[in-house]
Design a protein around this motif. Sequence first.
Motif, PDB file in Angstrom:
ATOM      1  N   VAL A   1       8.615   5.421   4.692  1.00  0.00           N
ATOM      2  CA  VAL A   1       8.968   5.026   3.337  1.00  0.00           C
ATOM      3  C   VAL A   1       7.721   5.146   2.458  1.00  0.00           C
ATOM      4  CG1 VAL A   1       9.756   3.108   1.879  1.00  0.00           C
ATOM      5  CG2 VAL A   1      10.788   3.477   4.129  1.00  0.00           C
ATOM      6  N   ARG A   2       6.601   4.677   2.991  1.00  0.00           N
ATOM      7  CA  ARG A   2       5.277   4.869   2.401  1.00  0.00           C
ATOM      8  C   ARG A   2       4.403   5.450   3.497  1.00  0.00           C
ATOM      9  NH1 ARG A   2       3.395   1.852  -1.930  1.00  0.00           N
ATOM     10  NH2 ARG A   2       1.502   1.282  -0.787  1.00  0.00           N
ATOM     11  N   GLY A   3       3.789   6.575   3.231  1.00  0.00           N
ATOM     12  CA  GLY A   3       3.093   7.302   4.279  1.00  0.00           C
ATOM     13  C   GLY A   3       1.754   6.719   4.681  1.00  0.00           C
ATOM     14  N   PRO A   4       1.144   7.297   5.706  1.00  0.00           N
ATOM     15  CA  PRO A   4      -0.104   6.751   6.251  1.00  0.00           C
ATOM     16  C   PRO A   4      -1.322   6.973   5.367  1.00  0.00           C
ATOM     17  CG  PRO A   4       0.507   8.771   7.395  1.00  0.00           C
ATOM     18  CD  PRO A   4       1.655   8.426   6.486  1.00  0.00           C
ATOM     19  N   GLU A   5      -1.153   7.675   4.231  1.00  0.00           N
ATOM     20  CA  GLU A   5      -2.282   7.812   3.311  1.00  0.00           C
ATOM     21  C   GLU A   5      -2.600   6.503   2.591  1.00  0.00           C
ATOM     22  OE1 GLU A   5       1.389   8.899   0.905  1.00  0.00           O
ATOM     23  OE2 GLU A   5       0.647   9.195   2.940  1.00  0.00           O
ATOM     24  N   HIS A   6      -1.676   5.536   2.646  1.00  0.00           N
ATOM     25  CA  HIS A   6      -1.931   4.238   2.021  1.00  0.00           C
ATOM     26  C   HIS A   6      -2.847   3.407   2.927  1.00  0.00           C
ATOM     27  CE1 HIS A   6       1.030   4.689  -1.217  1.00  0.00           C
ATOM     28  NE2 HIS A   6       1.758   5.344  -0.321  1.00  0.00           N
ATOM     29  N   PRO A   7      -3.893   2.791   2.366  1.00  0.00           N
ATOM     30  CA  PRO A   7      -4.815   1.987   3.184  1.00  0.00           C
ATOM     31  C   PRO A   7      -4.100   0.830   3.867  1.00  0.00           C
ATOM     32  CG  PRO A   7      -5.744   2.416   1.001  1.00  0.00           C
ATOM     33  CD  PRO A   7      -4.306   2.862   0.951  1.00  0.00           C
ATOM     34  N   LEU A   8      -4.560   0.503   5.067  1.00  0.00           N
ATOM     35  CA  LEU A   8      -3.970  -0.607   5.816  1.00  0.00           C
ATOM     36  C   LEU A   8      -4.380  -1.932   5.178  1.00  0.00           C
ATOM     37  CD1 LEU A   8      -4.774   0.649   9.429  1.00  0.00           C
ATOM     38  CD2 LEU A   8      -2.503   0.577   8.371  1.00  0.00           C
ATOM     39  N   PRO A   9      -3.417  -2.811   4.881  1.00  0.00           N
ATOM     40  CA  PRO A   9      -3.744  -4.114   4.292  1.00  0.00           C
ATOM     41  C   PRO A   9      -4.016  -5.165   5.368  1.00  0.00           C
ATOM     42  CG  PRO A   9      -1.378  -3.872   4.373  1.00  0.00           C
ATOM     43  CD  PRO A   9      -1.963  -2.599   4.964  1.00  0.00           C
ATOM     44  N   ASP A  10      -4.572  -6.280   4.949  1.00  0.00           N
ATOM     45  CA  ASP A  10      -4.680  -7.445   5.810  1.00  0.00           C
ATOM     46  C   ASP A  10      -3.267  -7.962   6.064  1.00  0.00           C
ATOM     47  OD1 ASP A  10      -4.872 -10.171   6.720  1.00  0.00           O
ATOM     48  OD2 ASP A  10      -6.907 -10.256   5.939  1.00  0.00           O
ATOM     49  N   PRO A  11      -2.877  -8.203   7.307  1.00  0.00           N
ATOM     50  CA  PRO A  11      -1.499  -8.639   7.574  1.00  0.00           C
ATOM     51  C   PRO A  11      -1.135  -9.944   6.881  1.00  0.00           C
ATOM     52  CG  PRO A  11      -2.872  -8.889   9.530  1.00  0.00           C
ATOM     53  CD  PRO A  11      -3.653  -8.081   8.552  1.00  0.00           C
ATOM     54  N   LEU A  12      -2.131 -10.803   6.657  1.00  0.00           N
ATOM     55  CA  LEU A  12      -1.821 -12.099   6.058  1.00  0.00           C
ATOM     56  C   LEU A  12      -1.389 -11.970   4.606  1.00  0.00           C
ATOM     57  CD1 LEU A  12      -4.617 -14.352   7.611  1.00  0.00           C
ATOM     58  CD2 LEU A  12      -2.283 -13.923   8.420  1.00  0.00           C
ATOM     59  N   THR A  13      -1.708 -10.844   3.940  1.00  0.00           N
ATOM     60  CA  THR A  13      -1.261 -10.659   2.558  1.00  0.00           C
ATOM     61  C   THR A  13       0.233 -10.352   2.484  1.00  0.00           C
ATOM     62  OG1 THR A  13      -1.770  -8.286   2.532  1.00  0.00           O
ATOM     63  CG2 THR A  13      -3.530  -9.807   1.891  1.00  0.00           C
ATOM     64  N   LEU A  14       0.820  -9.935   3.613  1.00  0.00           N
ATOM     65  CA  LEU A  14       2.246  -9.594   3.653  1.00  0.00           C
ATOM     66  C   LEU A  14       3.089 -10.660   4.344  1.00  0.00           C
ATOM     67  CD1 LEU A  14       1.995  -5.857   4.826  1.00  0.00           C
ATOM     68  CD2 LEU A  14       1.691  -6.782   2.515  1.00  0.00           C
ATOM     69  N   LEU A  15       2.438 -11.469   5.157  1.00  0.00           N
ATOM     70  CA  LEU A  15       3.174 -12.305   6.107  1.00  0.00           C
ATOM     71  C   LEU A  15       4.116 -13.299   5.432  1.00  0.00           C
ATOM     72  CD1 LEU A  15       3.556 -12.803   9.100  1.00  0.00           C
ATOM     73  CD2 LEU A  15       1.702 -14.477   9.016  1.00  0.00           C
ATOM     74  N   GLU A  16       3.671 -13.953   4.368  1.00  0.00           N
ATOM     75  CA  GLU A  16       4.520 -14.963   3.739  1.00  0.00           C
ATOM     76  C   GLU A  16       5.802 -14.347   3.187  1.00  0.00           C
ATOM     77  OE1 GLU A  16       4.386 -18.469   0.309  1.00  0.00           O
ATOM     78  OE2 GLU A  16       2.596 -17.249   0.712  1.00  0.00           O
ATOM     79  N   SER A  17       5.672 -13.213   2.494  1.00  0.00           N
ATOM     80  CA  SER A  17       6.864 -12.564   1.939  1.00  0.00           C
ATOM     81  C   SER A  17       7.804 -12.104   3.041  1.00  0.00           C
ATOM     82  CB  SER A  17       6.461 -11.367   1.069  1.00  0.00           C
ATOM     83  OG  SER A  17       5.813 -11.803  -0.109  1.00  0.00           O
ATOM     84  N   LEU A  18       7.242 -11.578   4.126  1.00  0.00           N
ATOM     85  CA  LEU A  18       8.073 -11.094   5.223  1.00  0.00           C
ATOM     86  C   LEU A  18       8.795 -12.241   5.926  1.00  0.00           C
ATOM     87  CD1 LEU A  18       5.748  -8.362   6.775  1.00  0.00           C
ATOM     88  CD2 LEU A  18       7.826  -7.999   5.438  1.00  0.00           C
ATOM     89  N   THR A  19       8.070 -13.329   6.200  1.00  0.00           N
ATOM     90  CA  THR A  19       8.712 -14.444   6.897  1.00  0.00           C
ATOM     91  C   THR A  19       9.758 -15.117   6.014  1.00  0.00           C
ATOM     92  OG1 THR A  19       6.862 -15.890   6.260  1.00  0.00           O
ATOM     93  CG2 THR A  19       6.780 -14.879   8.446  1.00  0.00           C
ATOM     94  N   ASP A  20       9.479 -15.209   4.704  1.00  0.00           N
ATOM     95  CA  ASP A  20      10.480 -15.796   3.796  1.00  0.00           C
ATOM     96  C   ASP A  20      11.756 -14.957   3.796  1.00  0.00           C
ATOM     97  OD1 ASP A  20       8.797 -17.831   3.120  1.00  0.00           O
ATOM     98  OD2 ASP A  20       8.254 -17.047   1.139  1.00  0.00           O
ATOM     99  N   ALA A  21      11.595 -13.633   3.727  1.00  0.00           N
ATOM    100  CA  ALA A  21      12.766 -12.755   3.706  1.00  0.00           C
ATOM    101  C   ALA A  21      13.525 -12.824   5.030  1.00  0.00           C
ATOM    102  CB  ALA A  21      12.345 -11.323   3.401  1.00  0.00           C
TER     103      ALA A  21
END
Length: 241
Positions: free
Chosen positions: A205-225
């Motif tokens: 959906v978004r290719g590997p050219e995008h830099p890898l983020p810190d997982p904690l910046t995504l975790l709250e939104s993912l767990t809420d969803a």
Amino acid sequence: MSAEFDGRTGKQGKISQWLRGRRPKEAADDGGREALLLAAAEAGLPLAPAAHPVSGFRCSCDRVGCPTPGRHPLSFAWHTQSTTDRAQIERWARHQPQANFITATGTTHDVLDVPLEAGREALERLLAAGVEVGPVAESDDGRMLFFTLTRGTPEDEDEWWPCQLDCHPETMDEHPGLRWHCRGSYVLVPPARLPGDDGQAVHWVRGPEHPLPDPLTLLESLTDACAKYAGEDRATWPTRH
């Protein structure tokens, strides 16, 4: 190679429409497949060849009753075999043109693996908020994969858990449906074919050219969803008498 989002515009309607619409198919020819694999390796995702589906739901490994057809590495030494070396990946891709590929997690990157609908909602929210989301893949069997920097190998063994669990046992109600692929795990990397006769696949959906983020910046939104969709699913369960 990947679709670009402009999360800073706040145009959630367009993002939502795109997420639920049709995406351009990745190149099906050998050159397109090889280019996608090399791009993943160049982004630091170590790869190793995997089995592929045969005649619907059979696996190329020929194991009777293979529990994960087309989804497992070819070698038991996949963890040490995984590499980002361009020449080696080119050899594998050309000598095994039907093979899927896995990427080993826990060395350079982890993967947050969530139910598809929860992942789509979280992705829309993150992009609209201007959060830097890294590579994201969809699996047509109902999962979304968020590629992040690795948690590594914490000194405290209690700070990580195996990916076979949906969540840490003590926080199961907080993280329904979330799988954190870290040390000792792997996921299929796009482009990969899934078992079945309907052409299901794993695609970016978004290719590997995008830099890898810190997982904690995504975790709250993912767990809420995940919690939201798990709650909706439970609401449809029949009442026991």
